[in-house]
Design an enzyme around this catalytic site. Structure first.
Site, PDB file in Angstrom:
ATOM      1  N   HIS A 174       0.877  -1.167  -0.147  1.00  0.00           N
ATOM      2  CA  HIS A 174       0.001  -0.154  -0.091  1.00  0.00           C
ATOM      3  C   HIS A 174       0.812   1.205   0.086  1.00  0.00           C
ATOM      4  O   HIS A 174       0.738   2.019   0.717  1.00  0.00           O
ATOM      5  CB  HIS A 174      -1.091  -0.007   1.115  1.00  0.00           C
ATOM      6  N   ASP A 247      -5.942  -3.870  -0.146  1.00  0.00           N
ATOM      7  CA  ASP A 247      -5.746  -3.804   1.447  1.00  0.00           C
ATOM      8  C   ASP A 247      -7.229  -3.423   1.961  1.00  0.00           C
ATOM      9  O   ASP A 247      -7.490  -2.825   2.976  1.00  0.00           O
ATOM     10  CB  ASP A 247      -5.055  -2.440   1.673  1.00  0.00           C
TER      11      ASP A 247
HETATM   12  O1  DOR Z   1      -6.046   0.519   7.220  1.00  0.00           O
HETATM   13  C1  DOR Z   1      -5.313  -0.638   7.481  1.00  0.00           C
HETATM   14  N1  DOR Z   1      -6.192  -1.506   8.156  1.00  0.00           N
HETATM   15  N2  DOR Z   1      -4.208  -0.573   7.440  1.00  0.00           N
HETATM   16  C2  DOR Z   1      -3.549  -1.545   7.989  1.00  0.00           C
HETATM   17  O2  DOR Z   1      -2.366  -1.809   7.970  1.00  0.00           O
HETATM   18  C3  DOR Z   1      -4.110  -2.796   8.697  1.00  0.00           C
HETATM   19  C4  DOR Z   1      -5.525  -2.747   7.920  1.00  0.00           C
HETATM   20  C5  DOR Z   1      -6.479  -3.636   9.113  1.00  0.00           C
HETATM   21  O3  DOR Z   1      -6.078  -4.587   9.383  1.00  0.00           O
HETATM   22  O4  DOR Z   1      -7.705  -3.189   9.198  1.00  0.00           O
HETATM   23 ZN    ZN Z   2      -3.311  -4.111   5.128  1.00  0.00          ZN
END
Ligand code: DOR
Ligand code: ZN
Length: 346
Positions: A174, A247
């Site tokens: 990301h 993501d």
């Molecule tokens: O926004 C995010 N959500 N970034 C991350 O690195 C982890 C992810 C999550 O697991 O919710």
């Molecule tokens: Zn992630």
């Protein structure tokens, strides 16, 4: 162009969670994607090959049998991970990558790495195996401004690590900055980056537009507009160093709409419509297939998918639901802020 047939896409960075949430979200990915790299940041994390097999089976139990979807499992790197365990999980065909979370950098990263020296033997073994390391590329130091954490990570952690183990194959996950884009673009064959759907749409103003917008809060946090433009340029360029990792990170609304809301944006249901929109606006639909379906397998040394999907541009905007219901409450779906006309033909 109003119809586009491409190889079935893959998602090289996906959070599927577990239990009721897993069951509620998995088919939003399985419907459109052939494979996905599954993030291991469960509570407790997916640390061993046995954990990965058990999680893979729970995922497959929830996949609609009409869909052809293969979860590509990863292990969560801890300071006590053993190189032998990683080797046997790779040789048994269980895992396709290992994930490095700097401890404290993001959701469920408490078991991540504080001292990189402690994991060097595992990373050296991975370099010998050709096994990619997926990196959450942010320093966790609260003294570093949150908008600088990716650039500082590249300078102080990623680049020194790559000089130490040049053979290690790394995915900067990301990527959110022009610094990251430039680093990867000029970094040679052993580094690539995933780009999310939401970072192609939102800059940091969107998070604070007339009030706090918790559904636009994720990590790494969206940066200023010039960085978003750099991400769009990279994604639509045809450069095989960049590929899709959504993501997509579902959280119950109750966990986001609170005094300390979770980071994560749920984009699986409408990701392909969103991407087709961006590539269309940039006059780059001819590069969409590379980004969604070709560059990722190339980096992971896997065959491209044989199946295809067709995207169709409608006359009227395609309406997606605002949220996905689960037994524990709703999960809001990403609102990209603009009408979407492209849809996957069913
Ligand atoms: O926004 C995010 N959500 N970034 C991350 O690195 C982890 C992810 C999550 O697991 O919710
Ligand atoms: Zn992630």
């Amino acid at each position: 162009m109003t119809r586009l047939t491409i190889r079935r896409p893959d998602d090289w960075h996906l959070h599927l969670r577990d239990g009721a949430l897993l069951g509620a979200v998995i088919n939003d990915s399985a419907r459109h994607f052939g494979r996905a790299i599954i993030m291991p940041n469960l509570v407790p994390p997916v640390i061993t090959g046995d954990d990965a097999v058990a999680y893979r089976d729970r995922i497959l139990d929830c996949v609609d049998p009409n869909y052809d979807f293969t979860p590509l499992m990863t292990l969560y790197l801890t300071e006590t991970t053993k190189a032998d365990d990683v080797t046997s999980a790779v040789k048994a065909g269980i895992i396709y990558a290992v994930k490095l979370y700097p401890a404290g950098a993001t959701t469920n990263s408490a078991s991540g790495v504080r001292d990189l020296d402690k994991v060097l033997p595992v990373l050296e073994t991975m370099a010998d195996l050709g096994l990619p390391l997926c990196v959450h590329g942010e320093v966790a130091d609260p003294q570093v401004d949150i908008f600088d954490r990716e650039a500082v990570f590249i300078q102080t952690v990623l680049d020194p690590l790559r000089r130490r183990i040049p053979k290690l194959r790394i995915v900067l996950e990301h990527v959110t900055t022009s610094d990251g884009v430039d680093y990867v673009r000029t970094g040679g064959a052993n580094i690539a980056a995933t780009i999310t759907t939401h970072h192609l749409f939102i800059n940091r103003n969107h998070i604070l537009a007339g009030g706090i917008r918790p559904h636009y809060y994720c990590l790494p946090v969206a940066k200023r507009e010039s960085h978003r433009r750099a991400l769009i340029a990279a994604a639509t360029s045809g450069d095989s160093s960049f590929f899709l990792g959504t993501d997509s990170a579902p959280h119950l609304d109750s966990a986001k709409l609170t005094s300390c809301g979770c980071a994560g944006i749920y984009t699986s249901p409408n990701t392909l419509s969103c991407l087709a929109h961006v590539f269309d606006v940039e006059d780059a639909l001819h590069h969409l297939e590379g980004f969604t379906s070709v560059h990722g397998p190339k980096f992971y040394c896997l065959p491209v998918n044989k199946a295809q999907i067709t995207l169709v541009k409608k006359i009227e905007p395609v309406i997606y639901p605002q949220s996905r219901n689960t037994d524990e409450g709703p999960v809001t779906i990403f609102d990209c802020g603009t009408p979407l006309y492209w849809a996957v033909e069913v």
